[in-house]
Enzyme design. Structure first.
Site, mmCIF file in Angstrom:
data_model
loop_
_atom_site.group_PDB
_atom_site.id
_atom_site.type_symbol
_atom_site.label_atom_id
_atom_site.label_comp_id
_atom_site.label_asym_id
_atom_site.label_seq_id
_atom_site.Cartn_x
_atom_site.Cartn_y
_atom_site.Cartn_z
ATOM 1 N N PRO A 18 -13.462 -3.193 3.715
ATOM 2 C CA PRO A 18 -12.045 -3.884 4.238
ATOM 3 C C PRO A 18 -11.365 -2.986 5.234
ATOM 4 O O PRO A 18 -10.879 -3.590 6.046
ATOM 5 C CB PRO A 18 -11.345 -3.732 2.755
ATOM 6 C CG PRO A 18 -12.413 -3.923 1.849
ATOM 7 C CD PRO A 18 -13.502 -3.212 2.345
ATOM 8 N N HIS A 42 27.781 2.028 -5.189
ATOM 9 C CA HIS A 42 26.393 2.205 -5.478
ATOM 10 C C HIS A 42 25.887 3.747 -5.487
ATOM 11 O O HIS A 42 25.411 3.743 -4.219
ATOM 12 C CB HIS A 42 25.354 1.368 -4.536
ATOM 13 C CG HIS A 42 25.917 -0.174 -5.147
ATOM 14 N ND1 HIS A 42 24.896 -0.461 -6.345
ATOM 15 C CD2 HIS A 42 26.328 -1.033 -4.489
ATOM 16 C CE1 HIS A 42 25.232 -2.064 -6.305
ATOM 17 N NE2 HIS A 42 26.077 -2.135 -5.267
ATOM 18 N N GLU A 83 23.650 5.211 -6.319
ATOM 19 C CA GLU A 83 22.028 5.373 -6.271
ATOM 20 C C GLU A 83 21.639 5.425 -4.786
ATOM 21 O O GLU A 83 20.474 6.141 -4.733
ATOM 22 C CB GLU A 83 21.404 4.264 -7.131
ATOM 23 C CG GLU A 83 21.420 2.858 -6.415
ATOM 24 C CD GLU A 83 22.813 2.151 -6.742
ATOM 25 O OE1 GLU A 83 23.698 2.774 -7.346
ATOM 26 O OE2 GLU A 83 22.462 0.870 -6.805
ATOM 27 N N LEU A 136 0.727 -1.178 -0.031
ATOM 28 C CA LEU A 136 0.038 -0.265 0.019
ATOM 29 C C LEU A 136 0.958 1.479 -0.062
ATOM 30 O O LEU A 136 0.272 2.334 0.023
ATOM 31 C CB LEU A 136 -0.796 0.044 1.252
ATOM 32 C CG LEU A 136 -2.118 -0.916 1.073
ATOM 33 C CD1 LEU A 136 -2.962 -0.917 2.308
ATOM 34 C CD2 LEU A 136 -3.069 -0.468 0.044
ATOM 35 N N LYS A 183 -15.356 0.800 -1.643
ATOM 36 C CA LYS A 183 -16.133 -0.050 -0.495
ATOM 37 C C LYS A 183 -15.147 0.367 0.960
ATOM 38 O O LYS A 183 -13.980 -0.096 0.660
ATOM 39 C CB LYS A 183 -16.063 -1.316 -0.675
ATOM 40 C CG LYS A 183 -17.134 -1.686 -2.041
ATOM 41 C CD LYS A 183 -18.427 -1.681 -1.397
ATOM 42 C CE LYS A 183 -19.518 -2.152 -2.403
ATOM 43 N NZ LYS A 183 -20.789 -1.955 -1.678
ATOM 44 N N THR A 184 -15.908 0.461 1.923
ATOM 45 C CA THR A 184 -15.141 0.821 3.337
ATOM 46 C C THR A 184 -15.149 -0.246 4.152
ATOM 47 O O THR A 184 -14.235 -0.257 4.942
ATOM 48 C CB THR A 184 -15.872 1.769 3.827
ATOM 49 O OG1 THR A 184 -17.211 1.435 4.208
ATOM 50 C CG2 THR A 184 -16.225 2.959 3.108
ATOM 51 N N CYS A 232 28.409 -1.013 -10.200
ATOM 52 C CA CYS A 232 28.860 -2.274 -9.371
ATOM 53 C C CYS A 232 29.073 -3.262 -10.278
ATOM 54 O O CYS A 232 30.149 -3.079 -11.032
ATOM 55 C CB CYS A 232 27.928 -2.707 -8.432
ATOM 56 S SG CYS A 232 28.659 -3.444 -6.982
ATOM 57 N N LEU A 233 28.209 -4.475 -10.525
ATOM 58 C CA LEU A 233 28.367 -5.169 -11.605
ATOM 59 C C LEU A 233 28.509 -4.495 -12.990
ATOM 60 O O LEU A 233 29.429 -4.825 -13.826
ATOM 61 C CB LEU A 233 27.282 -6.254 -11.759
ATOM 62 C CG LEU A 233 27.083 -7.276 -12.766
ATOM 63 C CD1 LEU A 233 28.503 -8.221 -12.566
ATOM 64 C CD2 LEU A 233 25.812 -8.081 -12.813
ATOM 65 N N GLU A 252 2.977 -13.080 12.504
ATOM 66 C CA GLU A 252 4.269 -12.967 13.076
ATOM 67 C C GLU A 252 4.293 -11.566 13.189
ATOM 68 O O GLU A 252 5.386 -10.862 14.011
ATOM 69 C CB GLU A 252 5.124 -13.208 11.671
ATOM 70 C CG GLU A 252 4.905 -12.616 10.514
ATOM 71 C CD GLU A 252 5.650 -13.302 9.214
ATOM 72 O OE1 GLU A 252 6.378 -14.091 9.610
ATOM 73 O OE2 GLU A 252 5.647 -12.610 8.086
HETATM 74 N N1 GLN Z 1 28.290 -9.589 -8.238
HETATM 75 C C1 GLN Z 1 29.405 -8.816 -8.053
HETATM 76 C C2 GLN Z 1 30.209 -8.900 -6.691
HETATM 77 O O1 GLN Z 1 29.742 -9.400 -5.919
HETATM 78 C C3 GLN Z 1 28.586 -7.447 -8.211
HETATM 79 C C4 GLN Z 1 27.720 -7.092 -6.832
HETATM 80 C C5 GLN Z 1 26.747 -5.703 -7.125
HETATM 81 O O2 GLN Z 1 26.563 -5.315 -8.264
HETATM 82 N N2 GLN Z 1 26.279 -5.211 -5.882
HETATM 83 O O3 GLN Z 1 31.296 -8.284 -6.675
#
Ligand code: GLN
Length: 539
Positions: A190, A507, A509, A14, A187-188, A381-382, A149
């Protein structure tokens, strides 16, 4: 200290995390210091080893904690600095309690869900409250009301709120008000049932955030108010956003949610100026420019698998007043149909992080296509390891070059395991994780974009650029522009003679925000836009 607890009802997905983060934004704009934390009722000790299909992306914090993607929303929407304390799973709670029990910490007493598990949960709330020094702590409880849980968490927050008193703790329930086509109405029921479920265990939510796909008419609000025992103004409409998740804070502000929260918690803070958010939304809705890029990955059918990447791309677009259309490309499709067919017409290519060998050859073909066609490329990264393998194979003529992750016996292991990783057998929390210092070369594009030579970025990987190959790569124009503190590890590469070919082992991002795009994403989109403008092509 004020405490807000956010629960969810009826169905999952949600957007509780977004709601919590958006409320955080609004309270920050009222001048309050906010902290957020997430409780996850599942039994995994942390989400680090969970498959993206199960759980979306694993979000990484500065301290290296692998967490739930909702913590990404918290960091993007507010100024919070999250640590391992801000995410707690049932698995972690039970592990702590059981370890204590094994060490005799309970002095032979019967160890029970109530009070031992619930106390452990409450201790965490107190610890985060104390260490954050915030005015308001927002705690989101994952899962859906009614889950077995989730019960210990709900009991724990019920007791905790009682202790704090009515003006110091607040329960917000995010619920779903579906439109039923056959009946032609919202609908209310739920929502009523979900609230009843909460009240059964002693929690009476004071604010209901109603997720819906159309406006909540007055009579619907009245019904919810009456049967769920909340005042009319505490029924908040949270409609599906039209353009972007960054509309949510503005939507909640229009519904006067922050005002209500402040009243309830007796916080006397004036409303904030949200003009920066409005400006961002304006750029998202009606950007000056538009570009189209491809994200070549493995989980492209699942938007949450690369959540932070998609968000950072959006931020990079906002910074350039540019709408970015993202084409999610399954790497295996490139293997089947060829790079030219799949990638032709794109303005740029991004290869995000990943694990496992499915689709690797498709990603390598995508990097090659970007390099050869002078198409802006950003590898994460990769995505950096892929660019390395591609360059080794096709420029350095190291034919079978590979990463030892995918081919243990390759004659040219240009990406390989660090020695310290070779002995690792436990999969949870054992990668190179979290924020590390990176040194950038003075004359690099990256240093220009960052406006700095030393930066800190988050990591999550096991494999590394193999230093044996440094001279060969450098000599051929594959510049190793960023290295770790001390220079041992390659952190960022740039290709000479290419308008924008950049890839990093970290990373970026995870550190991008809507009003402060990450420099590498900002630079990437700027390069895509510039190429489009100089070539006079669209997309
Ligand atoms: N698989 C690659 C590594 O372990 C890249 C990891 C990734 O992209 N987060 O180094």
């Amino acid at each position: 200290m004020k405490y807000i607890f956010v629960t969810g009802g009826v169905v999952s997905s949600l957007g509780k995390g977004l709601t919590a983060a958006s409320l955080g934004t609004l309270l920050e704009h009222r001048g309050l210091k906010v902290c957020l934390q997430k409780f996850d009722p599942y039994l995994n000790v942390d989400p680090g080893t969970m498959n993206p299909y199960q759980h979306g992306e694993v979000y990484v914090l500065d301290d290296g904690t692998e967490t739930d993607l909702d913590l990404g929303h918290y960091e993007r929407f507010t100024h919070v600095q999250l640590t391992k304390l801000n995410n707690l799973t049932s698995g972690r709670v039970y592990l702590n309690v059981l370890e204590r029990e094994r060490k005799g910490g309970y002095l032979g007493k019967t160890v029970q869900v109530i009070p031992h598990i619930t106390d452990e949960i409450q201790d965490r709330i107190r610890l985060v409250a104390e260490t954050s020094k915030a005015d308001v702590l927002i705690t989101e409880i994952g899962g859906t009301t009614g889950d077995i849980e989730g019960l210990p968490f709900l009991e724990a927050i019920r007791e905790f709120a009682l202790e704090q008193g009515p003006h110091n703790a607040l329960f917000i329930h995010v619920t779903y008000v579906p439109f039923i086509k056959a009946a032609g109405e919202l609908k209310t029921k739920p929502t009523q049932q979900s609230v009843a479920k909460l009240r059964e265990i002693g929690i009476a939510p004071q604010i209901l955030v109603c997720r819906c796909d159309r406006p909540l008419a007055k009579d619907v609000r009245q019904k919810i108010s009456l049967f769920c025992n909340v005042p009319y103004e505490a029924v908040i409409e949270e409609r599906d956003v039209e353009y972007s998740i960054y509309e949510v804070p503005l939507m909640l502000q229009r519904e006067r949610m922050d005002e209500l929260v402040c009243q309830r918690l007796q916080l006397d803070q004036p409303a904030g100026d949200m003009s920066r958010w409005q400006d961002t939304i304006r750029k998202l809705i009606a950007p000056q420019h538009r570009v189209r890029i491809g994200v070549v990955g493995k989980y492209t059918g699942l938007p949450d698998a690369y959540k932070s990447v998609y968000e950072a791309i959006t931020h990079g677009g906002v910074a350039n007043d540019c709408g970015v259309e993202v084409e999610r490309i399954e790497a295996e499709q490139i293997e089947r149909e060829g790079a030219e067919k799949v990638l032709k017409g794109l303005g740029g290519i991004l290869v995000p992080g990943g694990f496992g060998d499915r689709g690797i050859e498709g990603k390598i073909a995508a990097a090659q296509y970007a390099r050869v066609h002078q198409l802006p490329y950003l590898g994460l990264c990769l995505g950096m390891q892929i660019a390395t393998i591609e360059f080794a194979r096709h420029v350095l003529n190291l034919e079978k070059a590979h990463s030892t992750e995918f081919d243990a016996t390759t004659p040219h292991p240009v990406i390989a395991l660090l020695e310290e990783q070779q002995a690792v057998t436990e999969m949870g929390g054992t990668m190179r994780l979290g924020s590390q210092e990176i040194q950038l070369k003075m004359d690099s594009r990256a240093a220009r974009l960052y406006g700095a030579f030393v930066v800190h970025e988050r990591h999550r990987h096991r494999y590394e650029f193999n230093n044996r190959y440094r001279p060969a790569f450098e000599a051929a124009g594959f510049h190793l522009c960023g290295t770790s503190h001390g220079g041992e590890l390659v952190e960022l590469i740039e290709l000479a003679g290419h308008p924008f070919f950049m890839a990093c082992q970290f990373h970026p991002e995870f550190r991008s925000k809507p009003h402060a795009a990450h420099p590498l994403f900002q630079g990437f989109i700027a390069a895509v836009l510039q190429r489009q403008q100089t070539r006079g092509v669209s997309g």
